[in-house]
Design a protein around this motif. Structure first.
Motif, PDB file in Angstrom:
ATOM      1  N   ARG A 102      46.511  39.479  48.248  1.00  0.00           N
ATOM      2  CA  ARG A 102      47.108  40.158  47.437  1.00  0.00           C
ATOM      3  C   ARG A 102      48.166  39.390  46.985  1.00  0.00           C
ATOM      4  O   ARG A 102      49.333  39.195  48.009  1.00  0.00           O
ATOM      5  N   ARG A 132      35.454  36.757  44.687  1.00  0.00           N
ATOM      6  CA  ARG A 132      35.662  37.566  43.327  1.00  0.00           C
ATOM      7  C   ARG A 132      37.140  37.993  43.175  1.00  0.00           C
ATOM      8  O   ARG A 132      37.720  37.914  44.090  1.00  0.00           O
ATOM      9  N   ASN A 189      39.633  41.237  41.883  1.00  0.00           N
ATOM     10  CA  ASN A 189      39.593  42.474  41.953  1.00  0.00           C
ATOM     11  C   ASN A 189      39.648  42.888  40.387  1.00  0.00           C
ATOM     12  O   ASN A 189      40.417  42.682  39.662  1.00  0.00           O
ATOM     13  N   GLN A 204      44.857  40.573  43.318  1.00  0.00           N
ATOM     14  CA  GLN A 204      43.882  40.469  44.440  1.00  0.00           C
ATOM     15  C   GLN A 204      42.596  39.900  44.358  1.00  0.00           C
ATOM     16  O   GLN A 204      42.038  40.146  43.443  1.00  0.00           O
ATOM     17  N   VAL A 228      39.138  38.242  46.902  1.00  0.00           N
ATOM     18  CA  VAL A 228      38.470  38.088  47.913  1.00  0.00           C
ATOM     19  C   VAL A 228      37.798  36.782  48.070  1.00  0.00           C
ATOM     20  O   VAL A 228      37.489  35.995  47.322  1.00  0.00           O
ATOM     21  N   TRP A 278      44.419  40.713  54.393  1.00  0.00           N
ATOM     22  CA  TRP A 278      43.918  41.478  55.292  1.00  0.00           C
ATOM     23  C   TRP A 278      42.324  41.418  55.332  1.00  0.00           C
ATOM     24  O   TRP A 278      41.705  40.589  54.335  1.00  0.00           O
ATOM     25  N   ASN A 314      38.566  42.381  55.132  1.00  0.00           N
ATOM     26  CA  ASN A 314      37.503  43.274  54.527  1.00  0.00           C
ATOM     27  C   ASN A 314      36.758  43.766  55.677  1.00  0.00           C
ATOM     28  O   ASN A 314      36.211  43.291  56.522  1.00  0.00           O
ATOM     29  N   ASP A 327      38.588  50.556  45.650  1.00  0.00           N
ATOM     30  CA  ASP A 327      38.427  50.521  44.213  1.00  0.00           C
ATOM     31  C   ASP A 327      37.854  51.833  43.596  1.00  0.00           C
ATOM     32  O   ASP A 327      38.075  51.969  42.304  1.00  0.00           O
ATOM     33  N   PRO A 359      44.808  48.444  54.555  1.00  0.00           N
ATOM     34  CA  PRO A 359      45.618  47.866  53.649  1.00  0.00           C
ATOM     35  C   PRO A 359      45.065  48.089  52.227  1.00  0.00           C
ATOM     36  O   PRO A 359      45.795  48.398  51.515  1.00  0.00           O
TER      37      PRO A 359
END
Lengths: 152, 507
Positions: free
Chosen positions: A81, A104, A106, A112, A114, A142, A144, B310, B332
C-alpha cells in the motif's frame, strides 16, 4: 527479524514422500500442506534448510500468525500500500527494480497493489515484506494469506 | 423555514415546491419523488385543492400553493390562505380583534369545540402560501396567543405497529416461557412506532451467502436499478471477480449432514432474517430496510484475507451498515479495510461495521470485533444475563439478545428443501427457532443501527456507535465509572431509546 510465530511451513508441491506420510503433515488442499518447522522455529535459516531438503520443485514459506496466535497461510503474493496513488508506470518500475511482478491493482483502493516475486522459490517472503515497508513511498506491506474464519 | 409549535419550539420545514402536482400523469408530477406521488393522502389533498382552491386561485392571480416537507417526520404539508389561532383564555374579544386587525386578518369561522380558537385568513387575497408562515410565527410569539399556525393540509401515515410472534422474544419478550424475564428485549415495537426503517438504508450481510429468494426475504433484498450491471443483487467474494458466479451471493455449499454448519452455507440467511425478515411468520428488526447479500465464505473453507477485505470495501460502496457475524485472524488488509470504509461509506460519513465478539466462552474479543473501527457485539439472554459463550473484553461495545437462556432466536432459514438448521420440508423449513450466538446478536444490533440511520442519515459512523452505547440498558452488573463493563459493554441495545436519541442528535 523475529521469526513468524506459528513454527510451521506451508509447502506447495514437491514435498518429499518420506515427510508426506507422517502424521505431522496437515493437508490444506491437494497440493498444499503444512508441516512443522525444524526445532519449531520458521526462521530464514530453517527455511533455507527446508528449501535445500525438498528440492527446487517445492515452494516453501513460513506460516505467520496474528497477535492472538491465529495462523495465516501465505499464498505467495504480497500487497504493497503506497502512501500516494502511483501511476501504472511507477508501479511497474517499482516492481521491476525489486525483482517483482505486478499481479493486480485493488479495485477499491488504487494505492494498493498485489505483487509476486519473479523467482518465488528463492525469496523468504517475511524478509522481503520488511524490506518493502522500509521503502519511503510504502505505507504498509504484507503477505497475502488464506485464513480460517469462524462463523459465530 | 419553520412554524411554531405549542411549546414555542420551531418545527423546521423545507420548501419542496410551489407548484403542487395536479394529478398523476401530469408532467409536474415528475418534480416529486415516487414516494410523494404515490401517497394516497397527498393525492387526495391535491385533488381537493385542485378542485376547490388551486384553479380558482390561479385565475385570481393568487400566489402558488407551497409544498413543504417537515424535517423531523418527513411528512408533506401544504397550506392555502388560512391560519389557526388560539388565544389565551384571558384575552378579551376587543383585544383579539385588535391583534387580528394589526395583522390584517379576518375571522373565517370559529372552532366548534374551543371558544378561544378561530380560523382566520388575510384580508388581501394575495397573502397566501409561504407568506403565512411569517404571520403565524409573529402571532405565536405574542403572549396573548397560545398557538398560531398555518391551517395545513398534511400527510398522515397510518402507524400500525406489527404484532411480534411469541417466538421472537428478542423483539418483544412477554415472559411466556418459565424463566424468561418479561421485557428483556430490544424494545422493537416502541422503536417501530417511530421508524421501521427506510428503503434507502441498506444493511450488508457478509457471510456464507443469503437465500435471496426466501419468501420472507426476497422483498427486502437490494436489487440494482441498473439492469446492465452484472452486480444485480450482491456478490460472492470467495470467487474471483472474473467468474460469472461471483455475482451470485446465494448459499452454494452443502454436504451431509445438512443441518450442521460444517460444510454448509446455512449461516448467512438467518443473519439476514434477524435484520430484515419481512413479516411472514417472522420480523426483522429493520424490516423496511434492504439487505445487500455479500458472500465471503464457502462454508468453512479457508478464505483469502484480500477477498474478505475487498468484500468489506465493496459493501461500503452500497450499504449504510455492515453486519459481520464471524471472526478470523487480524490481517493488515482487513485492518485497513475497516479504516477505509470510514471514507468509502455513505459519502464520507462512514458505514458502521458491527462484528461478533465470538462464542469462545468468555475468551478475549475476537477480530475484527476487537478493531477500534468496529462495533463489537456480545450476546445477552432472555433472562437479562450474559450468554456464557459470549467473549469479553474492553472492546465490547454493546450486547444484544440471543440464545443461551431459555429460548433461542427465531429467524429465516435456507429455503432449499432439507437444507438449513431446520431440514423440515415445506413451510416448516423456512424458519428456525434454533439460531443464536453472537452471530444472531450482531445483525440485531446492526439492524438497530439501520433504524438509527433511518431517522438521522447524517450521523457519522462514530456517532451511531455512541448513540447505541449511550442508550443501552444497563443489565447485569460490573459497570465501571464510565458506564462500561467488559462483559456487557455499555449494556443491552435499546432500539427505542437509540432511535429517539438519534432523532434529536446532537443531544
Amino acid at each position: 527479524m523475529k521469526p513468524p510465530g506459528a513454527g510451521r511451513f506451508v509447502i506447495k508441491s514437491g514435498l518429499r514422500e518420506s515427510v508426506e506420510d507422517t502424521s505431522e503433515v496437515e493437508r490444506l488442499s491437494d497440493d498444499v500442506v503444512v508441516i512443522p518447522a525444524p526445532g519449531g522455529r520458521a526462521t530464514k535459516e530453517t527455511w533455507q534448510q527446508m528449501v535445500n531438503e525438498h528440492g527446487e520443485a517445492a515452494w516453501i514459506q513460513p506460516v505467520i500468525t496474528d497477535d492472538l496466535g491465529h495462523e495465516r497461510f501465505p499464498t505467495g503474493e504480497l500487497t504493497v500500500r503506497f502512501d500516494k496513488r502511483p501511476s501504472d508506470e511507477e508501479v511497474q518500475a517499482f516492481a521491476r527494480d525489486r525483482g517483482l511482478r505486478v499481479e493486480r491493482r485493488n479495485t477499491y483502493q488504487p494505492e494498493q497493489v498485489v505483487l509476486v516475486p519473479e523467482r518465488p522459490r528463492d525469496v523468504y517472503l517475511p524478509e522481503l515484506c520488511e524490506e518493502l515497508e522500509r521503502e519511503p513511498e510504502v505505507a504498509r506491506a504484507w503477505l497475502n494469506t488464506l485464513s480460517r474464519y469462524t462463523r459465530e | 423555514m419553520h412554524y411554531t409549535d405549542l411549546h414555542g419550539d420551531r418545527v423546521p420545514l423545507q420548501l419542496v415546491s410551489e407548484e403542487p402536482v395536479r394529478s398523476l400523469g401530469d408532467r409536474s408530477a415528475a418534480r416529486l419523488s415516487v414516494e410523494e406521488q404515490l401517497s394516497p393522502v397527498l393525492r387526495a389533498a391535491y385533488a381537493h385543492f385542485e378542485a376547490t382552491v388551486a384553479e380558482p386561485s390561479r385565475r385570481a392571480g393568487i400566489p402558488p400553493l407551497p409544498l413543504f416537507r417537515e424535517d423531523q417526520t418527513g411528512l408533506l404539508k401544504t397550506v392555502y390562505r388560512e391560519l389557526v389561532v388560539r388565544f389565551a383564555a384571558s384575552v378579551d374579544d376587543r383585544k383579539r380583534r385588535s391583534i387580528l386587525a394589526r395583522h390584517r386578518l379576518e375571522i373565517r369561522r370559529p372552532n366548534s369545540y374551543v371558544a378561544d380558537q378561530v380560523v382566520v385568513a388575510a384580508r388581501s387575497r394575495k397573502v397566501a402560501g409561504v407568506d403565512l408562515l411569517d404571520i403565524a410565527n409573529d402571532l405565536a410569539a405574542m403572549g396573548e396567543v397560545r398557538i398560531a399556525t398555518p391551517n395545513f393540509v398534511s400527510e398522515y401515515r397510518r402507524q400500525v405497529v406489527p404484532t411480534v410472534p411469541v417466538a421472537q422474544w428478542h423483539l418483544e419478550n412477554r415472559g411466556t416461557l418459565a424463566g424468561q424475564k418479561k421485557g428483556e428485549d430490544v424494545e422493537a415495537r416502541a422503536a417501530w412506532a417511530i421508524t421501521r426503517g427506510r428503503l434507502r438504508v441498506i444493511v450488508a450481510v457478509l457471510d456464507d451467502g443469503v437465500d435471496i429468494e426466501h419468501p420472507n426475504l426476497r422483498g427486502r433484498i437490494w436489487k440494482n436499478a441498473d439492469k446492465t450491471d452484472p452486480d444485480s443483487s450482491g456478490r460472492d467474494f470467495f470467487l474471483p471477480d472474473d467468474q460469472a458466479d461471483h455475482f451470485n451471493p446465494r448459499p452454494k455449499r452443502f454436504r451431509f449432514p445438512f443441518d450442521q454448519m460444517a460444510g454448509n452455507d446455512i449461516h448467512g440467511t438467518p443473519c439476514a432474517g434477524v435484520v430484515a425478515a419481512a413479516g411472514r411468520d417472522a420480523w426483522g428488526i429493520a424490516h423496511r430496510c434492504k439487505i445487500l447479500a455479500v458472500k465471503v465464505f464457502h462454508a468453512d473453507d479457508l478464505a483469502a484475507d484480500e477477498r474478505v477485505a475487498d468484500a468489506i470495501r465493496y459493501s461500503a460502496t452500497r450499504a449504510a451498515v455492515l453486519s459481520c457475524s464471524w471472526s478470523g485472524p487480524r490481517s493488515p488488509d482487513i485492518e485497513l479495510a475497516l479504516e477505509d470504509i470510514g471514507a468509502i461509506g455513505r459519502g464520507g460519513l462512514g458505514s458502521p461495521l458491527f462484528a461478533a465478539t465470538g462464542n469462545a466462552n468468555g475468551s478475549p474479543v475476537a477480530y475484527p470485533a476487537s478493531d477500534p473501527n468496529a462495533i463489537a457485539v456480545g450476546a445477552s439472554t432472555d433472562q437479562a444475563k450474559i450468554a456464557k459463550y459470549s467473549n469479553v473484553g474492553p472492546q465490547v461495545s454493546v450486547v444484544a439478545p440471543s440464545s443461551g437462556g431459555v429460548q433461542g432466536i427465531y429467524t429465516t432459514d435456507v429455503s432449499l428443501p432439507t437444507r438449513g438448521f431446520s431440514i423440515a420440508d415445506g413451510p416448516a423449513g423456512l424458519h428456525t427457532a434454533d439460531f443464536g450466538g453472537t452471530s444472531s446478536a450482531t445483525p440485531l444490533a446492526a439492524g438497530v443501527g439501520a433504524l438509527v440511520l433511518s431517522v438521522n442519515p447524517k450521523l457519522r459512523r462514530e456517532e451511531v456507535k455512541e448513540i447505541l452505547q449511550r442508550t443501552a440498558d444497563k443489565i447485569g452488573s460490573g459497570y465501571d465509572a464510565n458506564g462500561h463493563s467488559t462483559t456487557f459493554g455499555y449494556g443491552r441495545v435499546n432500539a427505542q431509546a437509540a432511535v429517539e436519541l438519534a432523532k434529536k442528535w446532537p443531544a
